[in-house]
Scaffold this active site. Structure first.
Site, mmCIF file in Angstrom:
data_model
loop_
_atom_site.group_PDB
_atom_site.id
_atom_site.type_symbol
_atom_site.label_atom_id
_atom_site.label_comp_id
_atom_site.label_asym_id
_atom_site.label_seq_id
_atom_site.Cartn_x
_atom_site.Cartn_y
_atom_site.Cartn_z
ATOM 1 N N TYR A 25 19.896 25.712 -13.988
ATOM 2 C CA TYR A 25 21.053 25.211 -14.741
ATOM 3 C C TYR A 25 20.923 25.581 -16.215
ATOM 4 C CZ TYR A 25 24.022 21.956 -17.303
ATOM 5 O OH TYR A 25 24.936 21.417 -18.184
ATOM 6 N N SER A 107 24.483 15.535 -25.934
ATOM 7 C CA SER A 107 25.623 16.024 -25.169
ATOM 8 C C SER A 107 26.373 14.885 -24.489
ATOM 9 C CB SER A 107 25.130 17.009 -24.100
ATOM 10 O OG SER A 107 26.168 17.329 -23.177
ATOM 11 N N GLN A 128 28.001 15.096 -29.359
ATOM 12 C CA GLN A 128 28.894 16.188 -28.975
ATOM 13 C C GLN A 128 29.941 15.681 -27.997
ATOM 14 O OE1 GLN A 128 28.494 17.598 -25.594
ATOM 15 N NE2 GLN A 128 30.345 18.832 -25.849
ATOM 16 N N TYR A 130 33.571 16.557 -25.651
ATOM 17 C CA TYR A 130 34.511 17.498 -25.047
ATOM 18 C C TYR A 130 35.919 16.913 -25.131
ATOM 19 C CZ TYR A 130 30.610 20.035 -22.924
ATOM 20 O OH TYR A 130 29.474 20.769 -22.724
ATOM 21 N N THR A 156 33.143 20.456 -28.998
ATOM 22 C CA THR A 156 32.997 21.747 -28.325
ATOM 23 C C THR A 156 34.368 22.252 -27.904
ATOM 24 O OG1 THR A 156 30.762 21.265 -27.551
ATOM 25 C CG2 THR A 156 31.986 22.940 -26.344
ATOM 26 N N ARG A 165 28.989 29.681 -12.935
ATOM 27 C CA ARG A 165 27.575 30.058 -12.986
ATOM 28 C C ARG A 165 27.069 30.096 -11.553
ATOM 29 N NH1 ARG A 165 27.925 25.228 -17.222
ATOM 30 N NH2 ARG A 165 29.413 26.313 -18.560
ATOM 31 N N LYS A 252 32.296 23.594 -32.500
ATOM 32 C CA LYS A 252 31.369 24.507 -31.832
ATOM 33 C C LYS A 252 32.119 25.366 -30.816
ATOM 34 C CE LYS A 252 26.959 24.402 -29.296
ATOM 35 N NZ LYS A 252 27.358 24.999 -27.999
ATOM 36 N N HIS A 276 28.683 29.565 -26.084
ATOM 37 C CA HIS A 276 28.177 28.583 -25.114
ATOM 38 C C HIS A 276 26.965 29.132 -24.355
ATOM 39 C CE1 HIS A 276 29.732 24.603 -23.729
ATOM 40 N NE2 HIS A 276 28.799 24.777 -22.811
ATOM 41 N N ARG A 279 27.481 31.112 -21.176
ATOM 42 C CA ARG A 279 27.793 30.352 -19.960
ATOM 43 C C ARG A 279 29.292 30.251 -19.684
ATOM 44 N NH1 ARG A 279 23.698 27.131 -18.203
ATOM 45 N NH2 ARG A 279 24.918 25.239 -17.831
#
Length: 383
Positions: A25, A107, A128, A130, A156, A165, A252, A276, A279
């Site tokens: 990961y 995060s 952080q 989202y 972000t 991924r 970011k 990122h 990613r």
């Protein structure tokens, strides 16, 4: 115990000690992983000018990032699932960063909660966020960050939709891992990790579970996340977050000069030139390639930082020389965390700081504030 001299040594040890799905990961990119690899390899193309007969005494790598003192221009980047790299991982990383004297960012997708970090540290940390469709959930998250005395919010911008991924799909990534035969076999080879996990109650996304309606476990969290990451994100939403927060705001995920200029107009305090960690958009340019144009254009208006591919203090110095007034490290500290917990994060920071300090001296400088692109060989760096 092997002698640890580089971040790569920590990576090798982490790969041995961390279950496959969680190691993969952290150590992977989207699709072909070309951008993920370029983030690191493009640093190697940049060459340094060695200088001699310069007094190298009394060196200093100290700086400020959005007004906050830092022992070096490095902050811990927000990385999800750190508590699955090592038990209570975010707490361990935050404590290491605090003792070392650099900022720590938690995060949204952490295993340890905002409150967990506040309880175990004394220095204000960063949180952080989202952009989610559920604005009430976002308001509550911002309020929790404020209550925990977070000194900055990192928004972000490059995860409106999630890049694929392949390794995560093949490994069936879950937190905690599902008891499939392949997972059980792999976990049997990681006794140190299993023992650590047995000693903590923090096994799921504690920032969300119990705080967001309808999120009670990993399965419901996955459904909520797929529905909640907001593909409609606009600069009006950034303004909304800034208004709700009212404090220092870091944006970011900026890779393009036009977006960087819009970030300046938004009133943010800093931007992070970032893809990122390779990613999201595979095929995008590396962060260090995108940095110089952005830093030159707006570096006098806003603090420009970067992340992506930093594995050494030399990388930090090169980013600084090309205009970054701060960097964020993700995988470099995650390798240390997976390898040796808090001591591993500390080791990663020590390695990066020593490399930064000595390389700066070899390039003829004793204070990082005097370093510019003159330490680089012309023609070897992006402009």
């Amino acid at each position: 115990m092997p002698v640890i001299t580089t971040v790569e040594d920590l990576r090798v040890l982490a790969e041995k000690r961390v279950p496959r799905m969680f190691y993969d990961y952290a150590d992977s990119g989207s699709w072909t992983e070309s951008t993920y690899r370029a983030n690191e390899s493009d640093f190697q193309k940049i060459k340094l000018r060695q200088r001699v007969a310069v007094n190298m005494e009394n060196r200093s790598t100290t700086t400020k990032m959005i007004g906050i003192d830092a022992k070096m221009p490095v902050a811990i980047a927000p990385v999800g699932l750190c508590g699955m790299q090592n038990a209570d991982g975010e707490i361990k990383a935050a404590k290491a960063a605090e003792k070392f004297g650099i900022p720590f960012t938690l995060s949204t997708m952490s295993i340890c909660s905002i409150e967990d970090i506040a309880e175990h540290t004394t220095t204000p940390f960063w949180f952080q966020l989202y952009m989610m469709r559920d604005r009430n959930a976002m308001k509550k998250m911002i309020e929790r960050a404020r209550a925990a005395r977070c000194s900055a919010l990192v928004l972000t911008l490059d995860l409106q939709v999630i890049g694929q991924r392949h390794k995560d799909l093949k490994n069936g990534l879950t937190a905690p891992p599902k008891p499939t035969i392949s997972n059980i076999i792999n976990l049997m080879t990681k006794p140190r990790w299993c023992l650590g996990m047995a000693g903590t109650r923090r096994h799921t996304f504690r920032n969300l579970v119990g705080h967001v309606e309808a999120v009670t476990n990993m399965s419901s969290l996955a459904s909520w996340t797929n529905e909640q990451f907001d593909p409609r994100l606009s600069w009006a939403d950034v303004a909304w977050v800034k208004e709700q927060w009212g404090g220092k705001l870091i944006l970011k995920g900026i890779q393009d000069l036009e977006d960087a200029q819009l970030a300046v107009a938004s009133g943010a305090d800093a931007i992070v030139v970032s893809n990122h960690g390779g990613r999201q958009l595979d095929g995008a340019v590396s962060s260090i390639t995108a940095l110089p144009e952005i830093a030159q254009a707006i570096g006098d208006k806003i603090e420009v930082w970067m992340d992506g591919g930093i594995r050494s203090g030399q990388d930090v110095l090169k980013a600084w020389a090309l205009g970054a007034r701060g960097t964020m490290i993700g995988r470099a500290f995650v390798y240390g965390l997976g390898a040796m917990g808090e001591a591993g994060v500390t080791k990663a920071l020590q390695i990066i700081h020593k490399e930064l300090d000595i390389t700066m001296a070899f390039c003829g400088h004793t204070d990082i504030q005097t370093v510019n692109r003159n330490i680089l060989v012309p023609g070897t760096y992006p402009t």
